[in-house]
Write a protein that holds these residues in place. Structure first.
Motif, PDB file in Angstrom:
ATOM      1  N   MET A 180      30.446  53.612-133.264  1.00  0.00           N
ATOM      2  CA  MET A 180      31.580  53.548-132.467  1.00  0.00           C
ATOM      3  C   MET A 180      32.066  54.703-131.850  1.00  0.00           C
ATOM      4  SD  MET A 180      34.305  51.359-131.537  1.00  0.00           S
ATOM      5  CE  MET A 180      33.562  49.770-132.061  1.00  0.00           C
ATOM      6  N   ASP A 181      32.323  55.041-130.708  1.00  0.00           N
ATOM      7  CA  ASP A 181      32.958  56.287-130.230  1.00  0.00           C
ATOM      8  C   ASP A 181      34.313  56.094-130.138  1.00  0.00           C
ATOM      9  OD1 ASP A 181      33.435  58.610-128.799  1.00  0.00           O
ATOM     10  OD2 ASP A 181      32.702  57.761-126.842  1.00  0.00           O
ATOM     11  N   LEU A 182      35.156  56.736-131.017  1.00  0.00           N
ATOM     12  CA  LEU A 182      36.418  56.838-131.134  1.00  0.00           C
ATOM     13  C   LEU A 182      37.086  57.699-130.429  1.00  0.00           C
ATOM     14  CD1 LEU A 182      36.850  55.831-134.814  1.00  0.00           C
ATOM     15  CD2 LEU A 182      37.007  54.439-132.864  1.00  0.00           C
ATOM     16  N   SER A 183      36.382  58.559-129.457  1.00  0.00           N
ATOM     17  CA  SER A 183      36.999  59.518-128.767  1.00  0.00           C
ATOM     18  C   SER A 183      37.865  59.229-127.207  1.00  0.00           C
ATOM     19  CB  SER A 183      35.940  60.759-128.248  1.00  0.00           C
ATOM     20  OG  SER A 183      35.028  59.946-127.517  1.00  0.00           O
ATOM     21  N   ASN A 184      37.404  57.586-127.098  1.00  0.00           N
ATOM     22  CA  ASN A 184      38.052  56.925-125.944  1.00  0.00           C
ATOM     23  C   ASN A 184      39.247  56.314-126.664  1.00  0.00           C
ATOM     24  OD1 ASN A 184      36.128  57.652-123.926  1.00  0.00           O
ATOM     25  ND2 ASN A 184      34.753  56.291-125.033  1.00  0.00           N
ATOM     26  N   LYS A 185      40.638  56.597-125.975  1.00  0.00           N
ATOM     27  CA  LYS A 185      41.634  55.702-126.337  1.00  0.00           C
ATOM     28  C   LYS A 185      41.828  54.543-125.737  1.00  0.00           C
ATOM     29  CE  LYS A 185      44.027  60.094-126.987  1.00  0.00           C
ATOM     30  NZ  LYS A 185      45.053  60.791-127.004  1.00  0.00           N
ATOM     31  N   THR A 186      41.132  53.494-126.241  1.00  0.00           N
ATOM     32  CA  THR A 186      41.006  52.032-125.715  1.00  0.00           C
ATOM     33  C   THR A 186      41.657  51.090-126.739  1.00  0.00           C
ATOM     34  OG1 THR A 186      38.976  51.471-126.811  1.00  0.00           O
ATOM     35  CG2 THR A 186      39.069  52.623-124.389  1.00  0.00           C
ATOM     36  N   GLN A 187      42.141  50.034-126.154  1.00  0.00           N
ATOM     37  CA  GLN A 187      42.662  48.971-127.135  1.00  0.00           C
ATOM     38  C   GLN A 187      41.571  48.443-128.062  1.00  0.00           C
ATOM     39  OE1 GLN A 187      45.814  48.153-127.330  1.00  0.00           O
ATOM     40  NE2 GLN A 187      45.487  46.739-128.900  1.00  0.00           N
ATOM     41  N   GLU A 188      40.249  48.461-127.609  1.00  0.00           N
ATOM     42  CA  GLU A 188      39.260  47.866-128.440  1.00  0.00           C
ATOM     43  C   GLU A 188      39.170  48.976-129.690  1.00  0.00           C
ATOM     44  OE1 GLU A 188      34.547  47.349-128.388  1.00  0.00           O
ATOM     45  OE2 GLU A 188      35.238  47.858-126.479  1.00  0.00           O
ATOM     46  N   ASN A 189      39.223  50.335-129.489  1.00  0.00           N
ATOM     47  CA  ASN A 189      39.079  51.358-130.500  1.00  0.00           C
ATOM     48  C   ASN A 189      40.249  51.255-131.488  1.00  0.00           C
ATOM     49  OD1 ASN A 189      36.646  52.055-129.668  1.00  0.00           O
ATOM     50  ND2 ASN A 189      37.327  54.119-128.684  1.00  0.00           N
ATOM     51  N   VAL A 190      41.415  50.865-131.012  1.00  0.00           N
ATOM     52  CA  VAL A 190      42.543  50.794-131.857  1.00  0.00           C
ATOM     53  C   VAL A 190      42.449  49.386-132.480  1.00  0.00           C
ATOM     54  CG1 VAL A 190      44.874  49.821-131.970  1.00  0.00           C
ATOM     55  CG2 VAL A 190      44.354  51.863-130.381  1.00  0.00           C
ATOM     56  N   GLU A 191      41.887  48.377-132.109  1.00  0.00           N
ATOM     57  CA  GLU A 191      41.628  47.322-132.965  1.00  0.00           C
ATOM     58  C   GLU A 191      40.486  47.542-133.978  1.00  0.00           C
ATOM     59  OE1 GLU A 191      41.268  43.888-130.371  1.00  0.00           O
ATOM     60  OE2 GLU A 191      43.140  44.334-129.490  1.00  0.00           O
ATOM     61  N   TYR A 192      39.537  48.088-133.457  1.00  0.00           N
ATOM     62  CA  TYR A 192      38.447  48.315-134.632  1.00  0.00           C
ATOM     63  C   TYR A 192      39.242  49.319-135.671  1.00  0.00           C
ATOM     64  CZ  TYR A 192      34.416  51.099-136.729  1.00  0.00           C
ATOM     65  OH  TYR A 192      33.666  51.568-137.364  1.00  0.00           O
ATOM     66  N   MET A 193      39.800  50.237-135.665  1.00  0.00           N
ATOM     67  CA  MET A 193      40.417  51.240-136.563  1.00  0.00           C
ATOM     68  C   MET A 193      41.431  50.339-137.494  1.00  0.00           C
ATOM     69  SD  MET A 193      40.904  55.218-134.820  1.00  0.00           S
ATOM     70  CE  MET A 193      41.874  54.301-133.485  1.00  0.00           C
ATOM     71  N   ILE A 194      42.103  49.658-136.916  1.00  0.00           N
ATOM     72  CA  ILE A 194      43.037  48.688-137.941  1.00  0.00           C
ATOM     73  C   ILE A 194      41.990  47.698-138.646  1.00  0.00           C
ATOM     74  CG2 ILE A 194      44.553  46.736-137.676  1.00  0.00           C
ATOM     75  CD1 ILE A 194      45.787  49.763-136.907  1.00  0.00           C
ATOM     76  N   GLU A 195      40.883  47.164-138.075  1.00  0.00           N
ATOM     77  CA  GLU A 195      40.245  46.210-138.984  1.00  0.00           C
ATOM     78  C   GLU A 195      39.314  47.211-140.157  1.00  0.00           C
ATOM     79  OE1 GLU A 195      39.819  43.079-139.422  1.00  0.00           O
ATOM     80  OE2 GLU A 195      41.013  42.691-137.748  1.00  0.00           O
ATOM     81  N   GLU A 196      39.209  48.211-139.780  1.00  0.00           N
ATOM     82  CA  GLU A 196      38.610  49.223-140.628  1.00  0.00           C
ATOM     83  C   GLU A 196      39.493  49.705-141.777  1.00  0.00           C
ATOM     84  OE1 GLU A 196      35.099  49.944-141.167  1.00  0.00           O
ATOM     85  OE2 GLU A 196      34.792  48.410-139.887  1.00  0.00           O
ATOM     86  N   ILE A 197      40.678  49.899-141.525  1.00  0.00           N
ATOM     87  CA  ILE A 197      41.665  50.416-142.268  1.00  0.00           C
ATOM     88  C   ILE A 197      41.879  49.186-143.220  1.00  0.00           C
ATOM     89  CG2 ILE A 197      44.232  50.868-142.553  1.00  0.00           C
ATOM     90  CD1 ILE A 197      43.723  52.566-139.853  1.00  0.00           C
ATOM     91  N   LYS A 198      42.075  47.983-142.874  1.00  0.00           N
ATOM     92  CA  LYS A 198      42.408  46.945-143.428  1.00  0.00           C
ATOM     93  C   LYS A 198      41.293  46.606-144.476  1.00  0.00           C
ATOM     94  CE  LYS A 198      43.305  43.012-141.294  1.00  0.00           C
ATOM     95  NZ  LYS A 198      43.163  42.202-140.228  1.00  0.00           N
ATOM     96  N   ASN A 199      40.067  46.750-144.045  1.00  0.00           N
ATOM     97  CA  ASN A 199      38.830  46.680-144.895  1.00  0.00           C
ATOM     98  C   ASN A 199      38.907  47.632-146.066  1.00  0.00           C
ATOM     99  OD1 ASN A 199      37.907  44.497-143.730  1.00  0.00           O
ATOM    100  ND2 ASN A 199      36.584  45.644-142.236  1.00  0.00           N
ATOM    101  N   LYS A 200      39.326  48.827-145.862  1.00  0.00           N
ATOM    102  CA  LYS A 200      39.224  49.927-146.890  1.00  0.00           C
ATOM    103  C   LYS A 200      40.627  49.819-147.854  1.00  0.00           C
ATOM    104  CE  LYS A 200      38.121  54.415-148.022  1.00  0.00           C
ATOM    105  NZ  LYS A 200      37.020  55.049-148.137  1.00  0.00           N
ATOM    106  N   LEU A 201      41.383  49.410-147.444  1.00  0.00           N
ATOM    107  CA  LEU A 201      42.726  49.103-148.239  1.00  0.00           C
ATOM    108  C   LEU A 201      42.756  47.889-148.839  1.00  0.00           C
ATOM    109  CD1 LEU A 201      45.735  50.320-145.773  1.00  0.00           C
ATOM    110  CD2 LEU A 201      44.521  51.700-147.688  1.00  0.00           C
ATOM    111  N   ARG A 202      41.625  46.927-148.494  1.00  0.00           N
ATOM    112  CA  ARG A 202      41.393  45.730-149.056  1.00  0.00           C
ATOM    113  C   ARG A 202      42.981  44.893-149.052  1.00  0.00           C
ATOM    114  NH1 ARG A 202      39.174  49.074-153.001  1.00  0.00           N
ATOM    115  NH2 ARG A 202      37.201  49.410-153.011  1.00  0.00           N
ATOM    116  N   MET A 203      43.488  44.831-147.974  1.00  0.00           N
ATOM    117  CA  MET A 203      44.792  44.312-147.515  1.00  0.00           C
ATOM    118  C   MET A 203      44.493  42.641-147.923  1.00  0.00           C
ATOM    119  SD  MET A 203      46.868  46.644-145.201  1.00  0.00           S
ATOM    120  CE  MET A 203      48.167  45.911-145.861  1.00  0.00           C
TER     121      MET A 203
END
Length: 74
Positions: free
Chosen positions: A1-24
């Motif tokens: 995933m290319d996170l250098s582009n400031k898109t809503q899709e990338n925001v949503e991807y990062m939030i999902e990955e954060i949730k997975n890592k935090l095991r929320m």
């Protein structure tokens, strides 16, 4: 995933990955669509911090959850 582009899709991807890592368990409280591309840099900073740590303490998880709560759209 290319996170250098400031898109809503990338925001949503990062939030999902954060949730997975935090095991929320309360993942519904952190819907990716609740975050705006306007907060991209701050979300990326949180994402980068989390993904580069092998583990997080309870106090770190609490601080990250608090920061994400601050970044959510009202």
């Amino acid at each position: 995933m290319d996170l250098s582009n400031k898109t809503q899709e990338n925001v949503e991807y990062m939030i999902e990955e954060i949730k997975n890592k935090l095991r929320m368990a309360s993942g519904s409280a952190m819907q990716p669509s609740s975050f705006s591309v306007d907060q991209y840099d701050d979300i990326f900073d949180v994402y980068d911090l989390i993904m580069n740590k092998p583990s997080l303490s309870i106090s770190e998880v609490e601080a990250i959850a608090s920061e994400l709560g601050r970044l959510r759209r009202k």
